[in-house]
Design a protein around this motif. Sequence first.
Motif, PDB file in Angstrom:
ATOM      1  N   SER A 368       6.275   3.550  13.304  1.00 58.60           N
ATOM      2  CA  SER A 368       5.508   4.274  12.291  1.00 58.60           C
ATOM      3  C   SER A 368       6.034   3.978  10.891  1.00 58.60           C
ATOM      4  N   ILE A 369       7.360   3.969  10.747  1.00 60.59           N
ATOM      5  CA  ILE A 369       7.945   3.674   9.436  1.00 60.59           C
ATOM      6  C   ILE A 369       7.626   2.243   9.013  1.00 60.59           C
ATOM      7  N   PHE A 370       7.733   1.306   9.974  1.00 64.11           N
ATOM      8  CA  PHE A 370       7.428  -0.096   9.662  1.00 64.11           C
ATOM      9  C   PHE A 370       5.975  -0.265   9.236  1.00 64.11           C
ATOM     10  N   ALA A 371       5.058   0.386   9.977  1.00 62.18           N
ATOM     11  CA  ALA A 371       3.638   0.278   9.634  1.00 62.18           C
ATOM     12  C   ALA A 371       3.367   0.900   8.273  1.00 62.18           C
ATOM     13  N   GLY A 372       4.016   2.047   7.975  1.00 62.64           N
ATOM     14  CA  GLY A 372       3.832   2.675   6.672  1.00 62.64           C
ATOM     15  C   GLY A 372       4.336   1.814   5.537  1.00 62.64           C
ATOM     16  N   ALA A 373       5.530   1.202   5.734  1.00 61.64           N
ATOM     17  CA  ALA A 373       6.065   0.322   4.691  1.00 61.64           C
ATOM     18  C   ALA A 373       5.180  -0.908   4.499  1.00 61.64           C
ATOM     19  N   LEU A 374       4.704  -1.460   5.601  1.00 55.67           N
ATOM     20  CA  LEU A 374       3.832  -2.635   5.524  1.00 55.67           C
ATOM     21  C   LEU A 374       2.548  -2.295   4.785  1.00 55.67           C
ATOM     22  N   PHE A 375       1.973  -1.128   5.065  1.00 52.74           N
ATOM     23  CA  PHE A 375       0.741  -0.713   4.385  1.00 52.74           C
ATOM     24  C   PHE A 375       1.004  -0.457   2.904  1.00 52.74           C
ATOM     25  N   THR A 376       2.145   0.156   2.599  1.00 57.66           N
ATOM     26  CA  THR A 376       2.449   0.469   1.206  1.00 57.66           C
ATOM     27  C   THR A 376       2.636  -0.799   0.378  1.00 57.66           C
ATOM     28  N   LEU A 377       3.360  -1.770   0.932  1.00 56.44           N
ATOM     29  CA  LEU A 377       3.653  -2.986   0.176  1.00 56.44           C
ATOM     30  C   LEU A 377       2.454  -3.928   0.091  1.00 56.44           C
ATOM     31  N   GLY A 378       1.615  -3.934   1.105  1.00 52.21           N
ATOM     32  CA  GLY A 378       0.540  -4.923   1.131  1.00 52.21           C
ATOM     33  C   GLY A 378      -0.832  -4.398   0.816  1.00 52.21           C
ATOM     34  N   SER A 379      -0.958  -3.117   0.484  1.00 54.59           N
ATOM     35  CA  SER A 379      -2.295  -2.553   0.332  1.00 54.59           C
ATOM     36  C   SER A 379      -2.644  -2.199  -1.112  1.00 54.59           C
ATOM     37  N   THR A 380      -1.882  -2.680  -2.092  1.00 50.77           N
ATOM     38  CA  THR A 380      -2.172  -2.327  -3.477  1.00 50.77           C
ATOM     39  C   THR A 380      -3.554  -2.794  -3.882  1.00 50.77           C
ATOM     40  N   ALA A 381      -3.848  -4.068  -3.631  1.00 53.67           N
ATOM     41  CA  ALA A 381      -5.159  -4.611  -3.983  1.00 53.67           C
ATOM     42  C   ALA A 381      -6.259  -3.968  -3.146  1.00 53.67           C
ATOM     43  N   ILE A 382      -5.959  -3.700  -1.876  1.00 54.09           N
ATOM     44  CA  ILE A 382      -6.977  -3.100  -1.011  1.00 54.09           C
ATOM     45  C   ILE A 382      -7.337  -1.700  -1.497  1.00 54.09           C
ATOM     46  N   VAL A 383      -6.313  -0.901  -1.801  1.00 54.88           N
ATOM     47  CA  VAL A 383      -6.569   0.459  -2.285  1.00 54.88           C
ATOM     48  C   VAL A 383      -7.331   0.415  -3.604  1.00 54.88           C
ATOM     49  N   GLY A 384      -6.958  -0.519  -4.482  1.00 52.35           N
ATOM     50  CA  GLY A 384      -7.662  -0.664  -5.755  1.00 52.35           C
ATOM     51  C   GLY A 384      -9.135  -0.984  -5.555  1.00 52.35           C
ATOM     52  N   ASN A 385      -9.429  -1.876  -4.622  1.00 54.86           N
ATOM     53  CA  ASN A 385     -10.825  -2.226  -4.352  1.00 54.86           C
ATOM     54  C   ASN A 385     -11.585  -1.060  -3.722  1.00 54.86           C
ATOM     55  N   ILE A 386     -10.908  -0.310  -2.836  1.00 62.51           N
ATOM     56  CA  ILE A 386     -11.567   0.838  -2.204  1.00 62.51           C
ATOM     57  C   ILE A 386     -11.918   1.894  -3.241  1.00 62.51           C
ATOM     58  N   VAL A 387     -10.951   2.213  -4.112  1.00 61.18           N
ATOM     59  CA  VAL A 387     -11.211   3.202  -5.164  1.00 61.18           C
ATOM     60  C   VAL A 387     -12.328   2.717  -6.083  1.00 61.18           C
ATOM     61  N   SER A 388     -12.299   1.436  -6.440  1.00 65.44           N
ATOM     62  CA  SER A 388     -13.356   0.885  -7.301  1.00 65.44           C
ATOM     63  C   SER A 388     -14.705   0.963  -6.610  1.00 65.44           C
ATOM     64  N   GLY A 389     -14.730   0.689  -5.287  1.00 67.59           N
ATOM     65  CA  GLY A 389     -15.979   0.792  -4.550  1.00 67.59           C
ATOM     66  C   GLY A 389     -16.535   2.200  -4.553  1.00 67.59           C
ATOM     67  N   ILE A 390     -15.658   3.197  -4.405  1.00 64.56           N
ATOM     68  CA  ILE A 390     -16.108   4.592  -4.445  1.00 64.56           C
ATOM     69  C   ILE A 390     -16.653   4.945  -5.823  1.00 64.56           C
ATOM     70  N   VAL A 391     -15.967   4.486  -6.875  1.00 60.91           N
ATOM     71  CA  VAL A 391     -16.437   4.751  -8.243  1.00 60.91           C
ATOM     72  C   VAL A 391     -17.801   4.113  -8.463  1.00 60.91           C
ATOM     73  N   LEU A 392     -17.977   2.878  -7.999  1.00 61.13           N
ATOM     74  CA  LEU A 392     -19.270   2.204  -8.179  1.00 61.13           C
ATOM     75  C   LEU A 392     -20.385   2.936  -7.439  1.00 61.13           C
ATOM     76  N   ILE A 393     -20.059   3.511  -6.276  1.00 59.40           N
ATOM     77  CA  ILE A 393     -21.078   4.234  -5.517  1.00 59.40           C
ATOM     78  C   ILE A 393     -21.524   5.482  -6.271  1.00 59.40           C
ATOM     79  N   TYR A 394     -20.571   6.276  -6.727  1.00 60.48           N
ATOM     80  CA  TYR A 394     -20.926   7.568  -7.304  1.00 60.48           C
ATOM     81  C   TYR A 394     -21.286   7.480  -8.786  1.00 60.48           C
ATOM     82  N   THR A 395     -21.091   6.346  -9.427  1.00 58.63           N
ATOM     83  CA  THR A 395     -21.628   6.136 -10.777  1.00 58.63           C
ATOM     84  C   THR A 395     -23.025   5.539 -10.724  1.00 58.63           C
ATOM     85  N   ARG A 396     -23.493   5.188  -9.523  1.00 59.60           N
ATOM     86  CA  ARG A 396     -24.850   4.660  -9.307  1.00 59.60           C
ATOM     87  C   ARG A 396     -25.099   3.421 -10.159  1.00 59.60           C
ATOM     88  N   SER A 397     -24.108   2.554 -10.212  1.00 63.87           N
ATOM     89  CA  SER A 397     -24.260   1.332 -10.999  1.00 63.87           C
ATOM     90  C   SER A 397     -25.358   0.441 -10.430  1.00 63.87           C
TER      91      SER A 397
END
Length: 591
Positions: A368-397
């Motif tokens: 569990s700790i290994f998976a959490g560390a792996l997600f934390t270190l490698g998911s910066t761009a993924i989280v950024g894209n997910i948040v941007s996708g949510i913003v684009l949805i609710y701004t009705r661009s």
Amino acid sequence: MIVSCLTVIIAPSFDSYSLEFNYLSHSITPSSSIILAQSSKKSEESLTEEDGEKTTEEAEKDSVEVQEADVLVDGKAIFTIKTSLGELSPESRAKTAMSNLEDVAQNNAITPEQIRIVNLKELGLVQADDTIIITFAEEDAEAESLTFSEFLNKRREEIENAIIDYRKARTKTSISQGIGKAIIATIIAILSLYLLKKVLPSIFDRLRAWQRERLDSVEFQGLQFISGRQVAQFISFLFTVTRIFLVFLVFYIYLPLVLSYFPWTQPIGIKLLSNFWDSINLVISGILSYIPNLFIIAVIGLIAYYSIRFARIFFNAIGEERIRINGFYPEWSEPTYNLIMFFIIGLSGILIFPYLPASNSAGFQGISIFAGALFTLGSTAIVGNIVSGIVLIYTRSFQVGDVITANDKAGRVLEKNMLTTRIMTPDNEVITIPNATLLASDITNYTASIRDQQRPLVLKTTVTLGYDVPWRKVHEVLINAAKDSEGIIENPEPFVLQTSLDDFYVAYTIKAFTNTPEKMALTYSKLHQSIQDKCNEADIEILSPHYAAIRDGHQITIPENYLPSDYQAPGFRVESLGNSRKENNHNQQEQ
């Protein structure tokens, strides 16, 4: 059968070896036993005096660390030793008792009735003839919650029964019965293997037939995850593993069962069978003890399942506009449902995790700790894209199917997910743009006004003409050209704006309306063609005024099919300087 024969052949050697070993290492006289007990007691007292500074907590710790030991005869537990005697641990006491007990049992000159109890000060001896089988102290009786006399009598009876069973198991009758049982067990094992050979293939043939009819492949939303060939290979692998396991199980039960029928190999058979049943009991007890956790997991799973189903029904109704919520648009229903489903599943996983098997183990926590560390270190761009996708949805661009221009790319939106957006250009090029990049760029939506406000898209193009062309004529020609263009709607009507008055020309911007933004490039092309045709029909040249100002005597730029049939290009007009002066003087005199 082979095992039983070998057992009968080699049994006497086991007995002779046991006799010799026991005689050399464990023959004890009563006096020597008493001396040993007294010396043990003295050594214990001396140790107590030397270690007087030991704390009570350390003594309790030492007592907790004492492990119980069983006294075994032919692999069967006769009784259990729970306490130490002086420096002798329960294990060493049990080993000595087993050796002495075997010596007595092998000595047919000693009858079970000769086993007696000898009481000493604070000690009790169980003795057969001159051989001390075992020595007990009052602490042993206290561990069993019995009086010392009751405890000694109980142990004497257990030892007598063990000796009787030991000798009975080695009679010819018992050995003959063991051979008979071994033969029956062998026949049963052979029949079991034969049935496995016949029954298993038919079962798996039916499974293969069912697979070909009902489960040719594993697909999800048109995407094939597992082909029919892979499913067949998995079934074949499952068949091989099952067959090997069942054959191994038959032999594992058969071998210790046969060994347990003969006294010389009975300890090995009992040990193997005990391990087998202990494993089964461990599995069953584990399953039974896990039932409460399983019930809690099932309750959480059911609540999550029906919560997701309710959310699906509710947001479907919003998407179909059967339910209206002010400020909540129908196109938000699907992404909102996905977010709520993700939240429900995540929350359920968090609640279920403590009830999973081995969830508190170090290995599980490490993973569990290994998976959490792996997600934390490698998911910066993924989280950024997910948040941007949510913003684009609710701004009705934009929505799927809209025609947009974003990141200098124009096209129709094919797909919009949490990570990326895909658009198709007019040249049928599919471009994938990360949502974070899309959010940081300017987005022009050509479809939103038509969909949301029922207002058509404005198409505009600019034409520059010289000052010698009347502007009213230009307006009329451009408006007629827009009305005759394919893709331009009649209402609202096109109109013209004069956007600039430059040094050599006037800029005219024609604005027309369309409801088909996906055909915008074709509509522009049709509009430009119509403007060329209408300007040619109205004798309006679309060319640079700089060029027109210096031209004289050249062929006009209007196409020939728009010119009169008797049209001739004018020649150069050449006049003398003197004639020019006379005409000027004449004009001045007339004035």
